[in-house]
Every structure is written in structure tokens, then in C-alpha cells.
Design a protein around this motif. Structure first.
Motif, mmCIF file in Angstrom:
data_model
loop_
_atom_site.group_PDB
_atom_site.id
_atom_site.type_symbol
_atom_site.label_atom_id
_atom_site.label_comp_id
_atom_site.label_asym_id
_atom_site.label_seq_id
_atom_site.Cartn_x
_atom_site.Cartn_y
_atom_site.Cartn_z
ATOM 1 N N GLU A 174 41.793 41.493 41.573
ATOM 2 C CA GLU A 174 40.969 40.291 41.455
ATOM 3 C C GLU A 174 39.927 40.432 42.545
ATOM 4 O OE1 GLU A 174 38.997 36.947 41.310
ATOM 5 O OE2 GLU A 174 40.265 36.942 43.057
ATOM 6 N N ASP A 232 38.150 37.027 38.730
ATOM 7 C CA ASP A 232 37.166 38.052 38.390
ATOM 8 C C ASP A 232 37.880 39.404 38.436
ATOM 9 O OD1 ASP A 232 34.750 39.180 37.780
ATOM 10 O OD2 ASP A 232 33.912 38.972 39.793
ATOM 11 N N THR A 286 34.935 46.367 35.211
ATOM 12 C CA THR A 286 35.045 44.915 35.265
ATOM 13 C C THR A 286 35.567 44.402 33.928
ATOM 14 O OG1 THR A 286 33.244 44.739 36.862
ATOM 15 C CG2 THR A 286 33.770 42.753 35.590
ATOM 16 N N ASP A 337 35.266 37.857 31.490
ATOM 17 C CA ASP A 337 35.918 36.557 31.712
ATOM 18 C C ASP A 337 36.676 36.051 30.488
ATOM 19 O OD1 ASP A 337 34.989 36.461 34.295
ATOM 20 O OD2 ASP A 337 33.364 35.045 33.873
#
Length: 143
Positions: A52, A85, A107, A110
Motif C-alpha cells: 500500500e 493505493d 500500480t 482503485d
């Protein structure tokens, strides 16, 4: 560095810890899966870590390795006020003989973050050929 700057940095780094200790925020989870290959062959035993992202130090939520077929699945959760995140770090030595590891960071969007401690959706990164060069790929000796 002024004392105000130092105090701001300390409070920013302790905020996520105090949120979790005080029970403030909500538990959120994420899952990621995929397959890793090196020069067309399964990349087994590749180290993977699910983090995170934080403003100071990233918080590890899970870690594992790819199986004999290069496949993996990691799940993790964290309690936080705002939406977590998440990112996946892949540490490998495909076509690399240095003392450290090549690191690829991915990444996780979301919309793959779900409420609760069990992830409801899995972000599939597909098949990644570790022999390729990726934007942002770095070398990491401390992982």
C-alpha cells in the motif's frame, strides 16, 4: 531542515499507524494475479510483494513467489481512512546476473480495491515477460 518540517514529516509517517491502532478508517482489500515468464519459459520462484503506497514508507500487505508455471496470486488488506493505493512489486533476475534484483512496480487500479478483509475482485496483470524492459524498472538490493 526546520523543526516544523521535521514535525510534519514525523506526523505524516505516523498517521497511518495511528489510524490502524485507533480503529479509525475502514478495512479494504485487494487481490492481484498473473503469470511471469523469462524468455518464453515459466519464471518460477520470483519474489512478489503487495504494498500500500504511503507518502513516506510503503506498507507491505502480502508477499509470495511464483509457482513452477510462473503463476501467482496475492491478496492483502489494510485499514485506512482514504482509499488504499496498492501496488505490486516483482523482483527478478531474468537476463540479469548482478548482485541485486530487477524490480518492476505495477500500480493496481482503485476499482479493484474492495471493502472488507476479503478481496471481491482480482486484478489480473496477464502474462509478463520479465526479459523485456519496462518503464520505471529499477534495481533493488534491499527487498
Amino acid at each position: 531542515m526546520t523543526s516544523a518540517t521535521i514535525l510534519l514529516l514525523i506526523s505524516a509517517s505516523l498517521a497511518p499507524i495511528s489510524e490502524a491502532l485507533l480503529g479509525v478508517g475502514r478495512t479494504q482489500s485487494v487481490a492481484v494475479s498473473g503469470r511471469l515468464i523469462c524468455n518464453g519459459q515459466p519464471a518460477s520462484g520470483v519474489k512478489l510483494k503487495l504494498y500500500e503506497k504511503e507518502s513516506t514508507f510503503d506498507v507491505k500487505m502480502a508477499e509470495g513467489t511464483s509457482d513452477n508455471n510462473g503463476q501467482f496470486r496475492l491478496t492483502g488488506s489494510k485499514t485506512e481512512i482514504s482509499t488504499i493505493d496498492p501496488k505490486l512489486n516483482i523482483y527478478h533476475k531474468c537476463n540479469y546476473n548482478g548482485p541485486c534484483y530487477k524490480k518492476i512496480g505495477i500500480t493496481i487500479p482503485d476499482n479493484y480495491v474492495t471493502s472488507g478483509s476479503n478481496a471481491q475482485r482480482t486484478f489480473d496483470i496477464g502474462t509478463i515477460n520479465l526479459a523485456n524492459q519496462y518503464t520505471g524498472q529499477t534495481t533493488d538490493c534491499i527487498n
